[in-house]
Design a protein around this motif. Structure first.
Motif, PDB file in Angstrom:
ATOM      1  N   PRO A 168       0.813  -1.217   0.000  1.00  0.00           N
ATOM      2  CA  PRO A 168       0.000   0.000   0.000  1.00  0.00           C
ATOM      3  C   PRO A 168       0.850   1.274   0.000  1.00  0.00           C
ATOM      4  N   PHE A 169       0.207   2.393  -0.351  1.00  0.00           N
ATOM      5  CA  PHE A 169       0.885   3.680  -0.466  1.00  0.00           C
ATOM      6  C   PHE A 169       0.401   4.640   0.617  1.00  0.00           C
ATOM      7  N   LYS A 170       1.324   5.464   1.095  1.00  0.00           N
ATOM      8  CA  LYS A 170       0.963   6.478   2.106  1.00  0.00           C
ATOM      9  C   LYS A 170       1.016   7.853   1.447  1.00  0.00           C
ATOM     10  N   ALA A 171      -0.101   8.559   1.521  1.00  0.00           N
ATOM     11  CA  ALA A 171      -0.191   9.866   0.852  1.00  0.00           C
ATOM     12  C   ALA A 171       0.602  10.926   1.595  1.00  0.00           C
ATOM     13  N   GLU A 172       1.242  11.806   0.832  1.00  0.00           N
ATOM     14  CA  GLU A 172       1.847  13.010   1.394  1.00  0.00           C
ATOM     15  C   GLU A 172       0.721  13.922   1.911  1.00  0.00           C
ATOM     16  N   PRO A 173       1.017  14.749   2.906  1.00  0.00           N
ATOM     17  CA  PRO A 173      -0.066  15.549   3.508  1.00  0.00           C
ATOM     18  C   PRO A 173      -0.667  16.612   2.597  1.00  0.00           C
ATOM     19  N   GLU A 174       0.095  17.062   1.608  1.00  0.00           N
ATOM     20  CA  GLU A 174      -0.391  18.117   0.705  1.00  0.00           C
ATOM     21  C   GLU A 174      -0.205  17.667  -0.740  1.00  0.00           C
ATOM     22  N   PRO A 175      -0.990  18.242  -1.668  1.00  0.00           N
ATOM     23  CA  PRO A 175      -0.726  17.952  -3.083  1.00  0.00           C
ATOM     24  C   PRO A 175       0.637  18.518  -3.501  1.00  0.00           C
ATOM     25  N   ILE A 176       1.129  18.087  -4.648  1.00  0.00           N
ATOM     26  CA  ILE A 176       2.420  18.588  -5.137  1.00  0.00           C
ATOM     27  C   ILE A 176       2.304  20.091  -5.373  1.00  0.00           C
ATOM     28  N   ASN A 177       3.218  20.827  -4.786  1.00  0.00           N
ATOM     29  CA  ASN A 177       3.199  22.282  -4.907  1.00  0.00           C
ATOM     30  C   ASN A 177       3.313  22.675  -6.384  1.00  0.00           C
ATOM     31  N   GLY A 178       2.385  23.518  -6.838  1.00  0.00           N
ATOM     32  CA  GLY A 178       2.410  23.965  -8.237  1.00  0.00           C
ATOM     33  C   GLY A 178       1.642  23.050  -9.177  1.00  0.00           C
ATOM     34  N   SER A 179       1.039  21.986  -8.647  1.00  0.00           N
ATOM     35  CA  SER A 179       0.292  21.068  -9.516  1.00  0.00           C
ATOM     36  C   SER A 179      -1.158  21.519  -9.657  1.00  0.00           C
ATOM     37  N   PHE A 180      -1.781  21.118 -10.728  1.00  0.00           N
ATOM     38  CA  PHE A 180      -3.195  21.418 -10.969  1.00  0.00           C
ATOM     39  C   PHE A 180      -3.676  20.485 -12.066  1.00  0.00           C
ATOM     40  N   SER A 181      -4.990  20.489 -12.287  1.00  0.00           N
ATOM     41  CA  SER A 181      -5.615  19.671 -13.328  1.00  0.00           C
ATOM     42  C   SER A 181      -5.406  18.177 -13.040  1.00  0.00           C
ATOM     43  N   ILE A 182      -5.408  17.340 -14.094  1.00  0.00           N
ATOM     44  CA  ILE A 182      -5.562  15.880 -13.905  1.00  0.00           C
ATOM     45  C   ILE A 182      -4.526  15.076 -14.685  1.00  0.00           C
ATOM     46  N   ASP A 183      -4.649  13.776 -14.581  1.00  0.00           N
ATOM     47  CA  ASP A 183      -3.985  12.788 -15.437  1.00  0.00           C
ATOM     48  C   ASP A 183      -2.450  12.903 -15.453  1.00  0.00           C
TER      49      ASP A 183
END
Ligand code: FUB
Length: 341
Positions: free
Chosen positions: A137-152
């Motif tokens: 299993p994977f453990k999520a980082e607490p925040e999204p990647i800085n500067g990321s947006f949209s999908i895929d």
């Protein structure tokens, strides 16, 4: 129809004429398959489609997925193992809803699962989760990647070891709302609405060595026609919609993507990962269902296209992953694949 739960499936061999028309996984609904070879085995990182009861709209609200599974196989045509749930929406601190098409990468003993999700403000961001095993299993980082947006997100690692994230999607993927550099809450729900102007292009960002952060601000991946002119917004048979994938073949970089509302997978080629990419042609004709999303991987001396359709359900948001062989012509062009419909 698919049932819930974890299962494995014994498959026909690729020599069987029916092989290429069979769903790879029928125990749950799966889509957007990102395939990678780790430790000699093929791992699949797909979306896990569910019936969430959300009405269908042009924003893709009916794609209301809540977790990810990982699958693997020794090679195409052998048993497919379901490694179970590897990440849940409720275990991603920043995410609100809609776990869309993921991808994965490996570096220095760690595996990284990249995934888009709407944050608590309903803005798509791209997150990352980490494991020491390909199957999670994977453990999520607490925040999204800085500067990321949209999908895929699609993470391509070049032969020199440098990784890049390619990402973006218009309409429900919200890329058009970032055209000014900041998110326009009341922006267009489709595209730029400028058919005679250059289309929105996928984005690329070089990854830092930690594989958790961008090393640069995302840039446009320009896709041009044979005359070197950017594809236009009104060129819906060829322009970028969503579902990018990058691979390298005979030293050249292939960017493939979905044309969305014209339902094709197409590709463009460049001599470096930043492009410009020159449009080449259709890779996969429209499949059953609205979406078309894929990955391309080399294994066992052959090239494989992993994709999806809706054969099992007949419903556009309940998809099933398939695989077929991908062939090149001597000049490096890809032979168009015509799927069963
Ligand atoms: O699976 C949800 C969305 O549908 C993906 O992110 C898109 O690429 C499309 O396949």
């Amino acid at each position: 129809a698919a049932a819930g739960g974890c299962a494995t499936a014994q498959r026909a061999t690729p020599a069987d004429p029916q092989f290429l028309n069979q769903p790879l996984i029928s125990s749950i609904y799966t889509a957007d398959p990102s395939a990678h070879v780790f430790n000699g085995r093929i791992y699949l990182y797909p979306s896990h489609d569910i019936e969430a009861g959300v009405p269908e709209d042009d924003l893709g609200s009916h794609f209301a997925m809540r977790d990810y599974h990982v699958f693997s196989m020794e090679r195409v045509g052998t048993e497919v193992s379901d490694h179970g749930v590897v990440l849940r929406l409720e275990d991603i601190p920043w995410a609100g809803r809609q776990l869309w098409a993921p991808d994965a990468a490996y570096k220095d003993g760690k595996y990284f699962l990249y995934f888009p999700a709407k944050d608590k403000q309903d803005i798509f961001r791209i997150g990352v989760a980490v494991s020491d095993r390909a199957e999670g299993p994977f453990k999520a980082e607490p925040e999204p990647i800085n500067g990321s947006f949209s999908i895929d997100p699609a993470v391509f690692t070049d032969t020199d070891g440098q990784s890049y994230m390619i990402f973006g999607g218009i309409w429900g993927g919200q890329l058009q709302r970032w055209a000014t550099g900041t998110y326009e809450q009341n922006g267009s729900v489709t595209d730029l609405k400028q058919p005679d102007k250059p289309a929105l292009m996928p984005k690329i960002a070089r990854m830092n060595a930690d594989m958790l952060t961008f090393a640069e601000a995302p840039r446009d991946l320009s896709i041009v026609d044979e005359a070197g002119k950017p594809l236009l917004g009104g060129d819906s048979d060829r322009r970028f919609f969503e579902g990018s994938w990058m691979h390298k073949y005979q030293g050249r970089y292939y960017l493939s993507y979905s044309t969305g509302d014209t339902h094709r997978l197409v590709y463009a080629v460049a001599d470096n990962p930043y492009g410009p990419f020159t449009y080449q042609g259709v890779l996969l004709d429209p499949v059953q269902g609205w979406t078309n999303h894929h990955s391309i991987v080399e294994h066992d001396g052959k090239w494989w296209l992993f994709y999806h359709d809706t054969q099992l359900s007949g419903k556009t948001h309940l998809r099933n992953v398939k695989v077929t062989e991908l062939n090149y012509n001597p000049d490096g062009s890809i032979r168009t694949i015509k799927p069963m419909r």
